[in-house]
Design a protein around this motif. Structure first.
Motif, PDB file in Angstrom:
ATOM      1  N   ALA A   1     -18.354  55.230  45.549  1.00 14.92           N
ATOM      2  CA  ALA A   1     -17.099  54.795  45.911  1.00 14.92           C
ATOM      3  C   ALA A   1     -16.618  55.628  47.031  1.00 14.92           C
ATOM      4  O   ALA A   1     -17.311  56.268  47.573  1.00 14.92           O
ATOM      5  CB  ALA A   1     -16.307  55.501  44.581  1.00 14.92           C
TER       6      ALA A   1
ATOM      7  N   GLU B   1     -12.659  64.484  46.928  1.00 12.06           N
ATOM      8  CA  GLU B   1     -11.632  63.557  46.085  1.00 12.06           C
ATOM      9  C   GLU B   1     -12.062  61.958  46.252  1.00 12.06           C
ATOM     10  O   GLU B   1     -12.097  61.493  47.389  1.00 12.06           O
ATOM     11  CB  GLU B   1     -10.320  63.813  46.462  1.00 12.06           C
ATOM     12  CG  GLU B   1      -9.144  63.065  45.523  1.00 12.06           C
ATOM     13  CD  GLU B   1      -7.837  63.296  45.980  1.00 12.06           C
ATOM     14  OE1 GLU B   1      -7.224  64.370  45.921  1.00 12.06           O
ATOM     15  OE2 GLU B   1      -7.236  62.307  46.597  1.00 12.06           O
ATOM     16  N   PHE B   2     -12.000  61.558  45.256  1.00 13.50           N
ATOM     17  CA  PHE B   2     -12.438  59.983  45.164  1.00 13.50           C
ATOM     18  C   PHE B   2     -11.368  59.276  45.058  1.00 13.50           C
ATOM     19  O   PHE B   2     -10.208  59.742  44.918  1.00 13.50           O
ATOM     20  CB  PHE B   2     -13.322  59.696  43.958  1.00 13.50           C
ATOM     21  CG  PHE B   2     -14.854  60.370  44.375  1.00 13.50           C
ATOM     22  CD1 PHE B   2     -15.826  59.855  45.162  1.00 13.50           C
ATOM     23  CD2 PHE B   2     -15.211  61.534  43.618  1.00 13.50           C
ATOM     24  CE1 PHE B   2     -16.943  60.602  45.295  1.00 13.50           C
ATOM     25  CE2 PHE B   2     -16.194  62.276  44.030  1.00 13.50           C
ATOM     26  CZ  PHE B   2     -16.980  61.666  44.845  1.00 13.50           C
ATOM     27  N   THR B   3     -11.415  57.788  45.473  1.00 13.47           N
ATOM     28  CA  THR B   3     -10.261  56.952  45.467  1.00 13.47           C
ATOM     29  C   THR B   3      -9.551  56.954  44.001  1.00 13.47           C
ATOM     30  O   THR B   3      -8.288  56.656  44.031  1.00 13.47           O
ATOM     31  CB  THR B   3     -10.696  55.530  45.633  1.00 13.47           C
ATOM     32  OG1 THR B   3     -11.574  55.215  45.118  1.00 13.47           O
ATOM     33  CG2 THR B   3     -10.829  55.676  47.272  1.00 13.47           C
ATOM     34  N   ASP B   4      -9.889  57.268  42.808  1.00 14.57           N
ATOM     35  CA  ASP B   4      -9.326  57.253  41.662  1.00 14.57           C
ATOM     36  C   ASP B   4      -8.601  58.643  41.220  1.00 14.57           C
ATOM     37  O   ASP B   4      -8.253  58.794  40.378  1.00 14.57           O
ATOM     38  CB  ASP B   4     -10.318  56.968  40.492  1.00 14.57           C
ATOM     39  CG  ASP B   4     -11.351  57.825  40.458  1.00 14.57           C
ATOM     40  OD1 ASP B   4     -11.540  58.785  41.298  1.00 14.57           O
ATOM     41  OD2 ASP B   4     -12.351  57.696  39.794  1.00 14.57           O
ATOM     42  N   GLY B   5      -8.681  59.602  42.347  1.00 16.26           N
ATOM     43  CA  GLY B   5      -8.157  60.945  42.244  1.00 16.26           C
ATOM     44  C   GLY B   5      -9.126  61.895  41.601  1.00 16.26           C
ATOM     45  O   GLY B   5      -8.690  62.903  41.374  1.00 16.26           O
ATOM     46  N   SER B   6     -10.139  61.517  41.182  1.00 15.67           N
ATOM     47  CA  SER B   6     -11.205  62.744  40.401  1.00 15.67           C
ATOM     48  C   SER B   6     -11.760  63.495  41.641  1.00 15.67           C
ATOM     49  O   SER B   6     -11.830  63.013  42.782  1.00 15.67           O
ATOM     50  CB  SER B   6     -12.295  61.811  39.690  1.00 15.67           C
ATOM     51  OG  SER B   6     -13.227  62.762  38.946  1.00 15.67           O
ATOM     52  N   VAL B   7     -11.640  64.582  41.305  1.00 11.97           N
ATOM     53  CA  VAL B   7     -12.249  65.800  42.460  1.00 11.97           C
ATOM     54  C   VAL B   7     -13.640  66.214  41.871  1.00 11.97           C
ATOM     55  O   VAL B   7     -13.615  66.671  40.861  1.00 11.97           O
ATOM     56  CB  VAL B   7     -11.257  66.691  42.682  1.00 11.97           C
ATOM     57  CG1 VAL B   7     -11.688  67.805  43.702  1.00 11.97           C
ATOM     58  CG2 VAL B   7     -10.047  65.956  43.221  1.00 11.97           C
TER      59      VAL B   7
ATOM     60  N   ALA C   1     -11.805  59.724  49.107  1.00  5.60           N
ATOM     61  CA  ALA C   1     -10.376  59.772  49.542  1.00  5.60           C
ATOM     62  C   ALA C   1      -9.918  60.853  50.621  1.00  5.60           C
ATOM     63  O   ALA C   1      -9.273  60.771  51.307  1.00  5.60           O
ATOM     64  CB  ALA C   1      -9.480  59.844  48.287  1.00  5.60           C
ATOM     65  N   ARG C   2     -10.705  62.086  50.181  1.00  5.45           N
ATOM     66  CA  ARG C   2     -10.316  63.276  50.775  1.00  5.45           C
ATOM     67  C   ARG C   2     -11.495  64.129  50.865  1.00  5.45           C
ATOM     68  O   ARG C   2     -11.892  64.252  49.711  1.00  5.45           O
ATOM     69  CB  ARG C   2      -9.278  63.762  50.085  1.00  5.45           C
ATOM     70  CG  ARG C   2      -8.261  64.724  51.113  1.00  5.45           C
ATOM     71  CD  ARG C   2      -6.811  64.817  50.467  1.00  5.45           C
ATOM     72  NE  ARG C   2      -6.837  65.242  48.889  1.00  5.45           N
ATOM     73  CZ  ARG C   2      -6.462  66.161  48.306  1.00  5.45           C
ATOM     74  NH1 ARG C   2      -5.981  67.249  48.962  1.00  5.45           N
ATOM     75  NH2 ARG C   2      -6.301  66.215  47.115  1.00  5.45           N
TER      76      ARG C   2
END
Lengths: 376, 376
Positions: free
Chosen positions: A151, A236-242, A154-155
């Motif tokens: 994936a 951090e992935f795009t689903d908000g999981s870190v 995100a951050r």
């Protein structure tokens, strides 16, 4: 059996790399060793590990079976599988390129190489299918968190210990001595890296490295102060999981991970993390105002071209002057800022243009100090 | 397009699963819904999601196109790809087996199923190549940390919030009311799971689940109190490296991960973690003396056979009695301990033997309370 060349074998990372080799004599064999001026330690290492090739910056008498070779020759030697770049500053740049062009695996500990020449290094590594495996604890953490993930990121959250002076006021920072700056609260490292941790410039270089290593835009890279140095970084992935990688602050682990990858090797000598004993992991915002080197490094990374090389060169000179007690701790940022302000950047530079910018920046940084033209 | 059946659709996890379906109407389609007694909500869900099959424990008038079916029929329906087991207690056990025997993907939120019948469930899942995807936040965390890793696990660290009473003395615990126990400090969950979190029995069930899901021996599973519920669990590998999964405590994320796996879906509705705002993550040892349910559950897991089923059944009865104000909070552990002490365990039980042990334990637990034979 992986056959290794270790450039910078007498430095902190080099010595710890040899500790890992000692722990796994059936997994790793040393083919080449290169060091700078610590020839007495290099002679001991040569006697213990019996490489085929060796290099030092100073003249060294070698056993008959060991051939004196340049770092580039060692890095590209056909009998080597993996080259550990444990040098510091720009000296590892051309040997790294030589290893890449020979399609070696490269375990990279030298921060400045990707910061200075990330675009060239990554493009060449793709062209020659040379894998770059990070050794830096932050990048090893990110790399471990990304393992098996396809994936989008995100951050990236790069953690920073904050160094020994994180709670200092600007007036306290003005009085910092070289000896104080060389005492890092959580990590045992070489001198240059320790000062870079105290100014926080290292996080700006690491953000630039992460940008190149993992193809992450700068606006997705954040820095957070984590004074325990247990969480080495987070993704951090795009689903908000870190996801985070944690361990006791000891470079043997990321070195071993890069050497053993894709395997993990059981090693009872590596320290275990006891979270209950650690008790608390804290996360605080960065005080950019007190540590201007960080923003300078991030800005140089964002501008790209020759700016990161100029930043790194000016930083090396500024640290030498600070350690020699010619200048103050806050002067490090001033020397870098002034040098950058005088630079005419080149976009998409060639390696020669990067090296020319480096040389120009060293001279310029020295002149700035010698002429007393630092802005206060 | 994944076609879903959701068993327990009106519960906390069921409703949150439907939130995820709402967010991705082109990725998920609801084929079957099953609920217990909340038929007014089920009717609304049927009207919104238009499943082909529906079940409720109470009589329900269904639209013409919706067929009333048993939970086992819904779980094994050919047009379904993935079955979400969002029931609570033992009721989900036979539908889960039906889904496994139809080689479905199973997103499992019901803790007791693996705790009660882990050996059978895992063996059947292997035989029928049915993937079991955990929804529980702790197991989702472990699963995410193991992603792409092939190395042996040295240690699992399951985090526990500690529930609302973690700092209570034993005399304070004796006075806890049902209303107080239903107020969880970090998680919004169903009633049974909330009480299980307050007694910490849930961590023992989760350790047993983890043992079966990830083939990890009990002596490699540790529990640590982490009151912020941000780090959902950690995995230590044989090289000493630890990976953790973190997120704001919200079940939508692990539900979505199980539904979208192996992909991660960008979802701006899921909360983002702000570590600087969280500021501090703490880790404390478990106070086993004050929370005897935890050791009871771990011991039942280690003994295996019919013991975990007896534990779960006695726990369900004890919670019902506590919520009905017949017994005290510490009585929950006493009822379970007494029931287990009266049980003649069966090793490698069949499903029928597990269900018989469950029925025996329910009756026994009730008798213990009715006859006043609890040990004080």
């Amino acid at each position: 059996m992986k056959r290794l060349a270790i450039l910078g074998s007498t430095g902190s990372i080099g010595q710890q790399t040899l500790d890992i080799v000692r722990s796994f004599p059936n997994k790793f064999k040393v083919i080449g060793l290169a060091s700078g001026r610590n020839i007495s330690l290099l002679a001991k290492q040569i006697s213990e590990f019996q490489p085929q090739l060796a290099y030092s910056a100073l003249k060294l008498s070698l056993p008959d079976k060991v051939k004196f070779s340049s770092m580039e020759e060692i890095a590209s030697y056909p009998e080597t599988d993996l080259v550990v770049i444990a040098t510091s500053g720009k000296i590892g740049l051309t040997p790294t390129l030589a290893a890449i062009r020979s399609s070696k695996k490269i375990a990279l500990a030298n921060k400045e190489i990707l910061a200075m020449a990330g675009e060239i290094i990554i493009a060449e590594a793709k062209r020659h299918r040379a894998q770059i495996l990070p050794i830096d604890s932050e990048h090893s953490a990110v790399w471990q968190c990304l393992r098996g993930e396809k994936a989008e990121v995100a951050r990236l959250l790069l953690t920073a210990s904050g160094g020994p002076f994180y709670h200092y006021s600007s007036s306290q920072l003005a009085k910092v001595t070289a000896d104080e700056a060389l005492q890092h609260p959580t990590w045992k490292m070489g001198r240059k890296v320790t000062i870079d941790s105290a100014t926080l410039i290292n996080k700006g270089l690491e953000a630039t490295e992460a940008h190149w290593l993992f193809s992450i835009p700068f606006d997705k890279i954040e820095i957070v102060i984590h004074s325990q140095s247990i969480v080495h970084s987070l993704v951090e992935f795009t689903d908000g999981s870190v996801k985070a990688q944690l361990s006791f602050p000891d470079m043997h682990l990321p070195i071993q991970y890069a050497l053993s990858y894709p395997k993990r090797l059981p090693n009872s000598k590596l320290p275990r993390l006891d979270l209950v004993q650690v008790n608390s992991l804290t996360f605080k915002p960065v005080n950019y105002a007190n540590f201007p080197c960080l923003e300078l490094a991030l800005e140089a990374g964002r501008r790209g071209g020759t700016y990161p090389a100029v930043l790194c060169a000016a930083d090396e000179i500024a640290i030498e002057l600070f350690l020699a007690k010619h200048t103050s701790f806050p002067d490090i940022a001033r020397i870098i800022a002034r040098t950058i302000s005088l630079h005419q950047g080149i976009a998409n530079p060639t390696l020669d243009e990067i090296l020319a910018a480096d040389a120009w920046a060293r001279e310029t940084a020295l002149q700035i100090v010698n002429k007393g033209s630092l802005c206060y």
